[in-house]
Design a protein around this motif. Structure first.
Motif, short mmCIF file in Angstrom:
data_model
loop_
_atom_site.label_atom_id
_atom_site.label_comp_id
_atom_site.label_asym_id
_atom_site.label_seq_id
_atom_site.Cartn_x
_atom_site.Cartn_y
_atom_site.Cartn_z
N THR A 1 2.28 -1.28 3.42
CA THR A 1 3.46 -2.11 3.26
C THR A 1 3.04 -3.56 3.18
N GLU B 1 4.75 -0.39 -0.44
CA GLU B 1 6.18 -0.59 -0.20
C GLU B 1 6.38 -2.03 0.26
N THR C 1 8.60 -4.84 2.09
CA THR C 1 9.68 -5.00 3.07
C THR C 1 9.74 -6.47 3.48
N ASN D 1 7.56 -6.50 7.82
CA ASN D 1 6.24 -7.07 7.53
C ASN D 1 6.18 -8.56 7.84
N SER E 1 0.50 -7.07 6.55
CA SER E 1 0.39 -5.90 5.71
C SER E 1 -0.12 -4.75 6.57
N THR F 1 8.05 7.09 1.78
CA THR F 1 7.38 5.83 2.10
C THR F 1 7.43 5.63 3.62
N THR G 1 9.00 3.58 5.41
CA THR G 1 10.33 3.29 5.96
C THR G 1 11.32 4.43 5.74
#
Length: 397
Positions: A119, A145, A147, A151, A165, A179, A181
Motif C-alpha cells: 500500500t 493499493e 490509501t 498510509n 508504504s 487487497t 483493505t
C-alpha cells in the motif's frame, strides 16, 4: 542463525550500525510511559540532531502498545512485542529502503512475490501522493493499493510524521485475492515510513530539516508468516507457553491468548524494573496482571499464579535478555494477586451493604473509586458476578 541476526547482518552489510538498548522505558524527559515503536528512542535524531553512530542504523526494539488491547486475543496482536527496525537519518530515500525491503523478504527469506501486496499513500489536501514509492513498487512488479489515512504515520498528536508504504503477505489458502483493505487474509508485516514533517499542535505540518526513513518489521508476526502458522502464539517464540499453560488452565482460545499475552508482557515489564502501582507504568502493569486474574477466576475461582510454571518465566526473561531473577518476578506477580484478592473481598462487602442495594449512578462509582479504591469496571464485574452474569475481562482504558 536467528531471524534477528539475519536481519541485522543484512543491513550491516549495507552500511548500517547496530543500535544498543531495547528497554521499554523511554529516555529521561520523554512524556510517554513506554516505548511503543522502534523509532521512539530516535525521535531527536529524526528531527535533525546528529546521531553519534551515524546516519544509517539497524536494531531490535521491544515495544509495548496499549492502543491495541481490544485486539489482543486475535491471531496477530500482542501487548509487548519486538520490532526489527532500519533507519536512514537524512541519508537514502524511500526507493532504496523499499528495494532493500523487497530484497530481504524475497532473496534472503525466500518469500514468493506472488504472496506480496503493498500500500502507498495516495495524497490528501495537505501532502501529495507518494510518487517515489509508487514508481518503485511498479518497477518491482508488485500489486499496489493507494490509501490515505491507512498510509499516514504519526508519533502522536504532535511530532515527526509522514507518508508510509506497507508490505503485506498473503496468509489464505489458494491464490491471493482482494487487497489489504478488503481482505483480512493480507497481513501487514513491514512498514516503511518517510518521516518528512513535524506535526504542530494546530495540526499543521512543518517540513523537517532532513528526510528520514523509519522501518518497522514485527518479529513475532514475521515468524508466524515464515513458519506458516495461523497465529503468533503457535510460533517457536511461544513454545513453552503453548505447551504448558493449556494443561494448567483450560480456557477458550481467545482467553488463553489474552492470559499468555498479558502474563508474558507483565514479566517483560517487571524485567525492565517496573513494579505495580496506582499511577504511570506501574498502573499498566497492575491492570495487566489483574485482567489475567479476572479471566482465570471467571472460569475457576481456585486458580492462582502460584501455579505459573517457572519455565515460562525463565524463557521470557532469557528471550528478552533481562537480568531480573525468576524468584523476584514470581514474587511481584503473587504479591499483586494477594492485593487484588483483598480488594475483591472488600468490594463484595461494601457492595453488599444497604447503601448499594440499588442501581449505581455516576456519584456512586466515583465514591467507590475515590474512597475505597474500587475502579468502575471492577465494581461492574462484581455486580455481574453477584447477579449470575458473565463478567468480561477488566478494561485497561
Amino acid at each position: 542463525m536467528s531471524l534477528e541476526k539475519t536481519f541485522i547482518d543484512y543491513f550491516v552489510q549495507r552500511g548500517h550500525i547496530p543500535t544498543t538498548g531495547s528497554s521499554l522505558i523511554p529516555r529521561p524527559g520523554d512524556p510517554v510511559l513506554f516505548t511503543a515503536a522502534g523509532m521512539h528512542p530516535l525521535t531527536p535524531f529524526l528531527e535533525g540532531e546528529p546521531h553519534p553512530l551515524g546516519r544509517r542504523l539497524v536494531g531490535v526494539q521491544r515495544c509495548l502498545r496499549t492502543t491495541d488491547l481490544d485486539e489482543v486475543g486475535d491471531p496477530t496482536h500482542l501487548t509487548v512485542f519486538e520490532m526489527l527496525g532500519s533507519w536512514s537519518l537524512g541519508d537514502y530515500g524511500s526507493e532504496q529502503s523499499l528495494r532493500w525491503g523487497y530484497e530481504f523478504l524475497h532473496d534472503v527469506l525466500g518469500v514468493d512475490p506472488v504472496r506480496m501486496h503493498v500500500t502507498v499513500f495516495g495524497g490528501d489536501d495537505r501532502v501529495e501522493a507518494d510518487l517515489e514509492s509508487l514508481r518503485t513498487w511498479q518497477d518491482l512488479g508488485l500489486p499496489i493499493e493507494l490509501t490515505t489515512e491507512d498510509n499516514w504515520w504519526s508519533n502522536g498528536p504532535t511530532g515527526p510524521c509522514g507518508p508510509d508504504s506497507e508490505i503485506f503477505l498473503w496468509t489464505g489458502d489458494g491464490s491471493p485475492e482482494g487487497t489489504p483493505t478488503t481482505d483480512d487474509r493480507w497481513i501487514e508485516v513491514w512498514n516503511h515510513v518517510m518521516v518528512r514533517f513535524r506535526q504542530q499542535e494546530d495540526g499543521s505540518l512543518e517540513p523537517l530539516p532532513q528526510h528520514n526513513i523509519d522501518t518497522g518489521l514485527g518479529l513475532e508476526r514475521l515468524s508466524m508468516l515464515l513458519e506458516g502458522k495461523r497465529s503468533v502464539y503457535e510460533t517457536d517464540r511461544f513454545e513453552p507457553w503453548m505447551r504448558l499453560l493449556p494443561e494448567l488452565w483450560k480456557l477458550d482460545e481467545e482467553s488463553e491468548r489474552i492470559v499468555i499475552d498479558h502474563l508474558r508482557s507483565s514479566i517483560v515489564i517487571i524485567g525492565d524494573g517496573v513494579r505495580p502501582s496506582n499511577t504511570g507504568r506501574g498502573y499498566v502493569l497492575r491492570r495487566l496482571i489483574r485482567r489475567v486474574l479476572t479471566l482465570l477466576w471467571r472460569f475457576d475461582q481456585s486458580r492462582t499464579l502460584v501455579d505459573l510454571p517457572v519455565e515460562v518465566v525463565e524463557h521470557t526473561l532469557r528471550h528478552f535478555h533481562q537480568d531480573e531473577g525468576v524468584t523476584l518476578v514470581q514474587q511481584v506477580l503473587l504479591d499483586e494477586e494477594v492485593r487484588f484478592t483483598d480488594l475483591l473481598q472488600r468490594g463484595r462487602r461494601i457492595l453488599g451493604s444497604d447503601r448499594f442495594r440499588k442501581t449505581l449512578d455516576q456519584h456512586d462509582f466515583e465514591y467507590l473509586h475515590q474512597t475505597h479504591g474500587l475502579p468502575r469496571e471492577l465494581v461492574q464485574s462484581l455486580i455481574a458476578q453477584e447477579s449470575g452474569g458473565s463478567s468480561a475481562p477488566l478494561s485497561l482504558t
